[in-house]
Design a protein around this motif. Structure first.
Motif, PDB file in Angstrom:
ATOM      1  N   PRO A  18       0.798  -1.222   0.000  1.00 19.51           N
ATOM      2  CA  PRO A  18       0.000   0.000   0.000  1.00 19.51           C
ATOM      3  C   PRO A  18       0.836   1.280   0.000  1.00 19.51           C
ATOM      4  CG  PRO A  18      -0.888  -1.574   1.540  1.00 19.51           C
ATOM      5  CD  PRO A  18       0.413  -2.135   1.070  1.00 19.51           C
ATOM      6  N   PRO A  93      -4.096  -7.400  -1.287  1.00 15.89           N
ATOM      7  CA  PRO A  93      -4.582  -6.536  -0.208  1.00 15.89           C
ATOM      8  C   PRO A  93      -5.318  -5.295  -0.694  1.00 15.89           C
ATOM      9  CG  PRO A  93      -2.206  -6.415  -0.386  1.00 15.89           C
ATOM     10  CD  PRO A  93      -2.631  -7.518  -1.288  1.00 15.89           C
ATOM     11  N   ARG A 238      -5.688   2.959   7.911  1.00 10.51           N
ATOM     12  CA  ARG A 238      -4.561   3.282   8.792  1.00 10.51           C
ATOM     13  C   ARG A 238      -5.036   4.053  10.018  1.00 10.51           C
ATOM     14  NH1 ARG A 238       0.437   4.837   4.706  1.00 10.51           N
ATOM     15  NH2 ARG A 238       0.702   2.698   4.008  1.00 10.51           N
ATOM     16  N   VAL A 239      -5.927   5.027   9.772  1.00 15.91           N
ATOM     17  CA  VAL A 239      -6.446   5.827  10.888  1.00 15.91           C
ATOM     18  C   VAL A 239      -7.157   4.925  11.887  1.00 15.91           C
ATOM     19  CG1 VAL A 239      -8.191   7.549  11.511  1.00 15.91           C
ATOM     20  CG2 VAL A 239      -6.627   8.001   9.626  1.00 15.91           C
ATOM     21  N   LEU A 242      -4.626   2.801  13.794  1.00 17.49           N
ATOM     22  CA  LEU A 242      -3.884   3.619  14.757  1.00 17.49           C
ATOM     23  C   LEU A 242      -4.755   4.047  15.924  1.00 17.49           C
ATOM     24  CD1 LEU A 242      -1.607   5.878  12.531  1.00 17.49           C
ATOM     25  CD2 LEU A 242      -0.952   3.998  14.018  1.00 17.49           C
TER      26      LEU A 242
ATOM     27  N   LEU B  38      -5.049  11.354  10.124  1.00 22.47           N
ATOM     28  CA  LEU B  38      -3.766  10.655  10.214  1.00 22.47           C
ATOM     29  C   LEU B  38      -2.689  11.594  10.756  1.00 22.47           C
ATOM     30  CD1 LEU B  38      -2.813   7.806   9.570  1.00 22.47           C
ATOM     31  CD2 LEU B  38      -1.968   8.641   7.391  1.00 22.47           C
ATOM     32  N   LEU B  41      -3.159  12.029  14.475  1.00 23.68           N
ATOM     33  CA  LEU B  41      -2.666  10.891  15.257  1.00 23.68           C
ATOM     34  C   LEU B  41      -1.135  10.926  15.341  1.00 23.68           C
ATOM     35  CD1 LEU B  41      -5.030   8.120  13.924  1.00 23.68           C
ATOM     36  CD2 LEU B  41      -4.715   8.679  16.333  1.00 23.68           C
ATOM     37  N   GLY B  45       1.968  11.428  18.437  1.00 22.27           N
ATOM     38  CA  GLY B  45       3.022  10.440  18.646  1.00 22.27           C
ATOM     39  C   GLY B  45       2.588   9.023  18.386  1.00 22.27           C
ATOM     40  N   ILE B  46       1.407   8.855  17.763  1.00 22.18           N
ATOM     41  CA  ILE B  46       0.948   7.501  17.466  1.00 22.18           C
ATOM     42  C   ILE B  46       1.305   7.188  16.023  1.00 22.18           C
ATOM     43  CG2 ILE B  46      -1.074   6.005  17.359  1.00 22.18           C
ATOM     44  CD1 ILE B  46      -2.251   8.195  19.387  1.00 22.18           C
ATOM     45  N   ARG B  47       2.267   6.310  15.835  1.00 23.89           N
ATOM     46  CA  ARG B  47       2.757   6.020  14.490  1.00 23.89           C
ATOM     47  C   ARG B  47       2.604   4.551  14.166  1.00 23.89           C
ATOM     48  NH1 ARG B  47       5.799   9.496  11.910  1.00 23.89           N
ATOM     49  NH2 ARG B  47       6.020  11.557  12.852  1.00 23.89           N
ATOM     50  N   ARG B  48       2.681   4.268  12.869  1.00 28.07           N
ATOM     51  CA  ARG B  48       2.596   2.876  12.449  1.00 28.07           C
ATOM     52  C   ARG B  48       3.977   2.249  12.545  1.00 28.07           C
ATOM     53  NH1 ARG B  48       2.457   2.989   7.073  1.00 28.07           N
ATOM     54  NH2 ARG B  48       1.486   0.972   6.991  1.00 28.07           N
ATOM     55  N   LYS B  53       7.498  -2.961   7.279  1.00 28.18           N
ATOM     56  CA  LYS B  53       6.894  -3.572   6.090  1.00 28.18           C
ATOM     57  C   LYS B  53       6.513  -5.023   6.358  1.00 28.18           C
ATOM     58  CE  LYS B  53       8.814  -0.677   2.574  1.00 28.18           C
ATOM     59  NZ  LYS B  53       9.859  -0.500   1.616  1.00 28.18           N
ATOM     60  N   ALA B  56       1.658  -6.654   5.060  1.00 30.96           N
ATOM     61  CA  ALA B  56       1.142  -6.202   3.770  1.00 30.96           C
ATOM     62  C   ALA B  56      -0.309  -6.639   3.621  1.00 30.96           C
ATOM     63  CB  ALA B  56       1.988  -6.753   2.638  1.00 30.96           C
ATOM     64  N   VAL B  58      -4.440  -6.698   4.519  1.00 29.71           N
ATOM     65  CA  VAL B  58      -5.418  -5.626   4.641  1.00 29.71           C
ATOM     66  C   VAL B  58      -5.484  -5.112   6.079  1.00 29.71           C
ATOM     67  CG1 VAL B  58      -7.848  -5.081   4.482  1.00 29.71           C
ATOM     68  CG2 VAL B  58      -6.799  -6.501   2.755  1.00 29.71           C
ATOM     69  N   GLU B  59      -5.391  -6.006   7.030  1.00 22.84           N
ATOM     70  CA  GLU B  59      -5.445  -5.626   8.437  1.00 22.84           C
ATOM     71  C   GLU B  59      -4.401  -4.574   8.750  1.00 22.84           C
ATOM     72  OE1 GLU B  59      -6.847  -6.024  11.947  1.00 22.84           O
ATOM     73  OE2 GLU B  59      -8.021  -5.708  10.152  1.00 22.84           O
ATOM     74  N   VAL B  61      -2.897  -2.578   6.669  1.00 22.41           N
ATOM     75  CA  VAL B  61      -2.842  -1.410   5.798  1.00 22.41           C
ATOM     76  C   VAL B  61      -2.972  -0.175   6.648  1.00 22.41           C
ATOM     77  CG1 VAL B  61      -4.031  -0.138   4.015  1.00 22.41           C
ATOM     78  CG2 VAL B  61      -3.798  -2.578   3.799  1.00 22.41           C
TER      79      VAL B  61
END
Lengths: 259, 61
Positions: A18, A93, A238-239, A242, B38, B41, B45-48, B53, B56, B58-59, B61
């Motif tokens: 993505p 995906p 993503r939002v 998170l 986004l 967030l 300080g809330i990051r992915r 990586k 990958a 869908v969950e 994403v």
């Protein structure tokens, strides 16, 4: 998906990532919108400069939007059917994201195809609507779009709706050839195909050129809007992920304070 | 001859323009609100765990 992490992913895997998709689509997007606007404006301008039809008079101008909308509502369902294969066969995906993003755009173009057709039918056929094969099958397509929109938005967990939505899209695709050939199979007020015919288009160039330009333009507009909507859907997921993460963190923080 | 049909032609083009403009605006507003959410967030300080990586799916994403 292990290829994604090797650094030299295949073509298919690049689009499955993505983040990479967001980068690529961000670059393509402005060009798509610009080309779409150019083609639509040129097509419709030429359309208004074309002479009036000897039978249909000025109402032939409605053709330059009606036919592209009708073509799009079938093509968009077909794009979704290909995406549905992506979900069911390859578990791609982004396939589910593609279906969810395309459905509302397809519904709008289906409404417009029915509406412009109805407005064209009133002066030419003497009626706004008849329940014949072509009109009814497109109306069924609209109902299917609405059902699909409801299904893709009914469940909070996006992954859960993916499979039923893909199955609905594939089963519903049966309707597309029915729409296309309805004018040949049944008696109908609607005229048969004039562009996509085995013996070539039966239309003079002064009508055909604007029609094709307009069709290309609206098709490009669909792909541009679809890309934007897909990008938004990726961000939305993503939002959501998170926000869940943040909620869990906050909960843990509170329980530590309590202890 | 065109005079008789002007209303029909205007209605067809008018409704179409209105619907497509509304569609474009809706898609643009939706895009903006997700980008803002986004950014909001991330500002908190809330990051992915993005660059890992790992997900990958869908969950993730």
């Amino acid at each position: 998906m292990s290829t994604v992490a090797t650094g030299r992913p295949g073509r298919f895997a690049i689009l499955a990532n993505p983040t990479r998709f967001l980068e690529l689509s961000g670059k393509i997007q402005p060009w798509l919108y610009a080309l779409a606007a150019l083609a639509i404006l040129t097509g419709l301008t030429l359309g208004f400069m074309a002479p009036e039809d000897y039978q249909q008079g000025a109402t032939v101008r409605i053709m330059f939007i009606h036919v592209p909308f009708a073509w799009l509502c079938m093509m968009i369902w077909t794009v979704m059917a290909l995406s549905a294969l992506g979900t069911l066969v390859w578990r791609h995906p982004l396939a589910d994201v593609s279906i969810k993003a395309a459905a509302p755009i397809g519904a709008v173009f289906t409404v417009l195809a029915l509406l412009t057709g109805s407005i064209w039918g009133r002066p030419m056929w003497g009626t706004w609507w008849v329940w014949d094969a072509r009109l009814t099958s497109v109306f069924v397509l609209l109902i299917m779009y609405l059902g699909l929109i409801a299904l893709t938005r009914a469940l909070d967990e996006p992954g859960k709706a993916a499979k039923p939505a893909a199955i609905l899209v594939l089963v519903g695709w049966v309707n597309i050839p029915i729409i296309k050939f309805s004018v040949d199979w049944w008696n109908t007020l609607h005229q048969p195909a004039s562009v996509m015919r085995a013996d070539g288009p039966s239309m003079p160039a002064e009508f055909l050129t604007p029609l094709l330009l307009s069709a290309v333009g609206f098709t490009l507009l669909f792909f541009a809007l679809h890309l934007t909507a897909m990008r938004t859907e990726i961000l939305r997921r993503r939002v959501e992920a998170l926000s869940r993460l943040a909620a869990r963190k906050a909960e843990r923080g509170q329980s530590e304070v309590a202890a | 001859m065109s005079g008789d049909y002007t209303g029909f032609i205007l209605a067809a083009y008018g409704f179409s323009a209105l619907a497509i403009i509304c569609l474009i605006i809706w898609i643009a507003l939706d895009s903006r609100s997700q980008k803002r959410a986004l950014a909001d967030l991330e500002a908190r300080g809330i990051r992915r765990r993005s660059d890992m990586k790992r997900d990958a799916t869908v969950e993730g994403v």
